[in-house]
Write a protein that holds these residues in place. Structure first.
Motif, PDB file in Angstrom:
ATOM      1  N   GLY A 166      -2.845 -38.260 -10.709  1.00  0.00           N
ATOM      2  CA  GLY A 166      -4.287 -37.408 -10.680  1.00  0.00           C
ATOM      3  C   GLY A 166      -5.444 -38.286 -10.364  1.00  0.00           C
TER       4      GLY A 166
ATOM      5  N   THR B 146      -2.029 -33.303  -9.112  1.00  0.00           N
ATOM      6  CA  THR B 146      -0.674 -33.817  -9.189  1.00  0.00           C
ATOM      7  C   THR B 146      -1.320 -33.876 -10.725  1.00  0.00           C
TER       8      THR B 146
ATOM      9  N   GLN C 229       4.056 -41.679  -7.239  1.00  0.00           N
ATOM     10  CA  GLN C 229       3.780 -40.935  -7.646  1.00  0.00           C
ATOM     11  C   GLN C 229       5.106 -39.513  -7.662  1.00  0.00           C
ATOM     12  N   ARG C 230       5.031 -38.870  -6.337  1.00  0.00           N
ATOM     13  CA  ARG C 230       6.554 -38.194  -5.880  1.00  0.00           C
ATOM     14  C   ARG C 230       7.531 -39.010  -5.782  1.00  0.00           C
TER      15      ARG C 230
ATOM     16  N   ASN D 126       2.393 -39.033 -14.203  1.00  0.00           N
ATOM     17  CA  ASN D 126       1.592 -38.011 -13.366  1.00  0.00           C
ATOM     18  C   ASN D 126       0.659 -37.104 -13.525  1.00  0.00           C
TER      19      ASN D 126
ATOM     20  N   LEU E 166       0.462 -41.212  -4.025  1.00  0.00           N
ATOM     21  CA  LEU E 166       0.705 -40.313  -4.002  1.00  0.00           C
ATOM     22  C   LEU E 166       2.236 -40.048  -3.907  1.00  0.00           C
TER      23      LEU E 166
END
Length: 205
Positions: A190, A91, A30-31, A186, A27
């Motif tokens: 996800g 996501t 990805q961010r 993304n 996470l």
């Protein structure tokens, strides 16, 4: 044990707890790639804060708190699995900041911090991991409050250092990929988060 050595050992423990790549790591990566270093790092600080909280419980022997968390482990993990599933879906469907015309270039750092903090807290077994690692590194229970805070500060610093390094690398990579690649990242993140959530929930059956 000197304060400097205790801090150094606790810092290494913080890195050791944060480094394994799991749903929180995916996470935060990805961010960082989608929204930049700042958002990725602040999200990572949510994990570092939760690690410091569990480290405090482990080193001070707060049996009432740890007992409550472990006794309610099933429902905490159920909530965590559902929360992770929702994060995976969000996501997967989110658009990278580079594709959003007229919108801020970063997602809310506060939301990023809180979501990762809560996600990290849904694993009460982290307390047992800290107790085991404290034993390996011979970090005994503190003799006073200041010693306990030194351990907690070391754990937080080690975890934060890991997330800072990850944000720097992720930011460097994101500056060299296009919007289409970020969108694929993304979606991949996800899917991975959704798989983690399903495995997380199946493990409770």
């Amino acid at each position: 044990m000197t304060a400097a050595l205790l801090f150094l050992k606790s810092l290494i423990i913080g890195v050791a707890i944060a480094a394994p790549v799991g749903p929180v790591g995916i996470l935060c990566i990805q961010r960082t790639l989608a929204y930049g270093r700042r958002t990725g790092f602040i999200s990572g600080l949510g994990a570092a804060t939760a690690d410091a909280f569990y480290g405090l419980i482990a080193v001070t022997g707060l049996t009432m708190v740890s007992g409550f968390l472990l006794n309610h482990q099933f429902w905490i993990q159920v909530w965590g699995g559902v929360f992770l599933l929702l994060l995976g879906w969000k996501t997967f469907t989110s658009q990278p900041a580079a594709l959003k015309v007229g919108e801020p270039h970063t997602t809310s750092p506060v939301k990023g911090f809180l979501s990762v903090f809560l996600l990290t807290l849904t694993n009460p077994m982290t307390i047992l991991a800290f107790i085991a690692i404290f034993g390996v590194f011979r970090v005994a229970g503190p003799e006073d409050f200041l010693t306990a805070m030194m351990v907690v500060l070391g754990v937080f610093s080690g975890s934060a250092l890991w997330w800072a390094a990850l944000a720097l690398v992720g930011g460097w990579i994101s500056s060299r990929v296009g919007p289409a690649s970020l969108k694929m990242i993304n979606r991949a993140a996800g899917i991975v988060l959704t798989i983690f959530s399903v495995l997380f929930l199946i493990d409770l059956i």
